[in-house]
Design an enzyme around this catalytic site. Structure first.
Site, PDB file in Angstrom:
ATOM      1  CD  GLU A 104      27.834  -6.331 -36.559  1.00  0.00           C
ATOM      2  OE1 GLU A 104      28.776  -7.476 -36.004  1.00  0.00           O
ATOM      3  OE2 GLU A 104      27.699  -5.898 -37.293  1.00  0.00           O
ATOM      4  CD  GLU A 124      26.202  -9.261 -40.484  1.00  0.00           C
ATOM      5  OE1 GLU A 124      26.249  -8.568 -40.050  1.00  0.00           O
ATOM      6  OE2 GLU A 124      25.852 -10.838 -39.571  1.00  0.00           O
TER       7      GLU A 124
END
Length: 690
Positions: A104, A124
């Site tokens: 990210e 995730e």
């Protein structure tokens, strides 16, 4: 020493992350990155900024030490937003892995360059959350909705080449991270490396991809929370970036509040906690050549796993025909591994050459480790170990793959009990991740350590167990399968029991599992223990009668279900046996709700799990959870039976058992440890030792 340092080279700024061993995105890293970016933002003398990692990787993900804690500012979304908002163009240089929050950070940069061999991903959902620092918004802006959904909901890793094809990486360059960072920053400054603000890009709506993903998840992840929330977040990426990020954060917080997040993180830690054993400082013995005795399904699977790990294997069977069948099974297993990309065509020839076969145990004289995978009968195994005691070289490790038998008694037939241990693999052994490493009373510490080292080489999860009938997993299974048997005898159908437990999250209900494993396996154990069965035990003969009729499950075409070309269906003969057993025992069947089925089954499982911890067969509660998670199909998002016990509460469990004991006081007994915990308010998490 700062974990983030900035080095100026003329009009370039190189920002290095140094947080060994994997540059995890800890509070110090987040703080350092934010300070570096805001300090350089708009500085007239700096024309380009490069972010890179020192050591073996870029940011490999979140700092697991912060899991479950209240996060400290700055949060990762703040860091990523600051990177994207920076007036000075920023390039991120990826080497090793950039996973989760690490990727990210890269997505927030204005350009991304990877070193050859790098990989990226957003895993995730495996922790019960979703990418919460812009991953669900920036990925579709670079790669499109369909690719973003696939990457995020499957948690797959992409090679640098795959990521570049999707538009997630701009260039792949060879060199050291620092040299490439310098080169990329210069290219960014000179305009030869294009850059753009990801948040300024628009996303084309793709309702077909969203619908297809929702349909897939309804089948493959119906019990899970976060993958479905991730789809909602990606769907919001068609909005302006600020709106999409706000939606993402709200959905991320929903995931944080879900019990599944705690269960999945507990499972994540379980994989790591089980390596903390009393023998962890002992030096493992070298294992390069391995003998496997028995070329049946289990022996062939063990041999396959060893070959895939680069070990030389000698497979031994008494008869040439059985040996040939074992070789054919191994070849089929290797074909499957090659088809799935687990074995390259270049390696296949070497793996094939590493396997030899023999019909005499004399062929095992030079083996470093010998694994016995013969029929589950003490007499058979004892004779094998007596022979091995004469054949094996000094220092060779003698392991038994027994599922239930006494490892100490097997070791006692040799003159080297210090070299004997249990290595209980699970079928199919080349696929299943769990290995119970069973330490006998006289097993040397370095032999136990070798079992763990071998499991690591095989990419399996090893759990240490003491010696008892069935060790950790099968001992607990033997107890809770009785709960399923009692439910069926008292009125529930096998299908109703299976359906209720599959709704809870088990991939397969117990009767489907029994059929898959083979009803004859547990039958042999029950016959072995028949002489010691307590008179007060309520014994159910349904499975025995099916075995007597030759219905062993899938391998014979019928067990509790029948198996043919279509989906399995309830076996009418099994239902007739059940009715006959009820009549013989004078039982009027009654209905059980799904909640009642689940309550009895889980409470039985937890009860025996508590006893396994209390008597030291398992080192800690988390070891029990690991065994049930990775060997017995316990739903990962539930964390394991003793994690689930903490959610239910010891006092509630005690009350349940006391209620059930009114029907069967022999089977339903409150474990003393559970009663103590109900009184003092402690949990199993308290007993995991941090």
């Amino acid at each position: 020493m700062s974990v983030v340092t900035t080095h100026r080279e003329g009009d370039l700024a190189l920002v290095a992350i140094n947080n060994p061993p994997v540059n995890a995105a800890s509070h110090a890293v987040r703080e350092g990155l934010l300070a570096a970016i805001t300090g350089l933002d708009g500085e007239p003398a700096i024309k380009a900024i490069a972010l890179y990692g020192l050591g073996r990787t870029f940011i490999a993900g979140a700092d697991i030490r912060e899991f479950g804690q209240t996060p400290q500012a700055p949060l990762l979304p703040d860091v990523c937003n600051a990177i994207e908002a920076c007036d000075t163009p920023v390039v991120c240089v990826i080497h090793g892995t950039a996973l989760g929050g690490g990727f990210e950070v890269a997505l927030a940069a204005h350009a991304r360059v990877a070193l050859t061999g790098a990989s990226v991903g957003l895993p995730e959902v495996t922790l019960g959350i979703l990418p919460g620092a812009g991953g669900t918004q920036r990925t579709p802006r670079l790669a499109g909705v369909e690719a973003a959904l696939d990457l995020i909901t499957t948690a797959k890793r992409l090679s640098a080449t795959e990521a570049q094809t999707l538009g997630l990486i701009d260039q792949i360059i060879d060199g050291t991270p620092e040299a490439v960072a310098r080169e990329a920053a210069a290219a960014l400054r000179d305009g030869t490396l294009p850059h753009r603000r990801t948040g300024a890009l628009t996303v084309a709506a793709d309702e077909a991809a969203l619908a297809a993903t929702r349909a897939r998840l309804a089948t493959t992840a119906a019990h899970l929370f976060s993958p479905h929330k991730a789809v909602e977040a990606v769907a919001a990426s068609v909005r302006p970036i600020a709106e999409g990020l706000a939606t993402e954060r709200a959905l991320f917080n929903d995931c944080l509040a879900s019990p599944q997040r705690a269960g999945l993180i507990h499972a994540f830690f379980a994989e790591r906690a089980v390596a903390k054993i009393p023998e962890k400082d002992a030096t493992p013995r070298p294992v390069e050549t391995v003998g496997v005795i028995g070329a049946g399904t289990m022996g062939s699977g063990i041999a396959t796993a060893l070959l895939l790990a680069g070990k030389a294997v000698t497979l031994v069977e008494r008869e040439a025909d059985a040996l040939d069948r074992g070789r054919a099974t191994i070849a089929k297993n290797l074909d499957g591994a090659q088809t799935r990309g687990k074995l390259s065509p270049d390696r296949r020839a070497a793996v094939d050459a590493a396997l030899t076969g023999a019909t005499s145990m004399d062929a095992l004289r030079s083996a470093d480790l010998i694994i016995e995978a013969a029929f589950e009968d003490f007499g058979v195994k004892a004779e094998i170990f007596k022979t091995l005691d004469q054949v094996a070289k000094p220092g060779a490790i003698l392991a038994t793959n027994t599922s239930y038998l006494d490892v100490d008694a097997i070791a006692a037939v040799t003159q080297r009990p210090q070299d004997v241990l249990g290595l209980h693999f699970f079928s199919p052994a080349h696929v299943m991740r769990l290995v119970e490493v069973v330490a006998g009373d006289k097993t040397a510490p370095e032999v136990v350590a070798t079992g763990f080292a071998l499991a690591k080489a095989l990419r399996k999860i090893a759990v240490r167990s003491g010696v008892c009938d069935g060790f950790i997993g099968n001992r607990i299974l033997s107890h809770y399968r009785k709960a399923a048997e009692y439910l069926v005898l008292d009125g529930a159908s096998p299908e109703a029991v299976d359906t209720a437990l599959e709704a809870y999250g088990f991939a397969m209900g117990p009767h489907r599992v029994f059929d898959l494993a083979g009803l004859d396996i547990a039958w042999a154990q029950r016959k072995r223990l028949a002489a010691t069965r307590p008179a007060a035990e309520r014994y159910v003969r349904v499975a025995d009668r099916l075995c007597e009729a030759g219905a062993f499950g899938r391998k014979t075409g019928a067990g509790f279900y029948t198996y043919g070309d279509g989906a399995p269906t309830p076996n009418p003969k099994a239902l007739a046996v059940i009715e006959a057993e009820r009549a013989e025992n004078g039982i009027t069947p009654r209905a059980f709700s799904d909640d009642e089925i689940l309550s009895r089954y889980l409470t039985a499982m937890i009860s025996e799990a508590v006893r396994v911890v209390a008597d030291g067969t398992a080192l800690r509660p988390i070891d029990v959870d690991a065994v049930l998670l990775f060997g017995y199909g316990f739903p990962r998002h539930r964390g394991g039976p003793l994690h689930e016990a903490d959610q239910i509460g010891a006092a509630t469990l005690v009350s349940r058992i006391e209620q059930y004991a009114a029907e069967d006081p022999h089977y339903w007994q409150v474990p003393p440890l559970l009663r103590t915990m109900a009184a003092d308010g402690t949990t199993f998490a308290d007993r995991n030792g941090g």
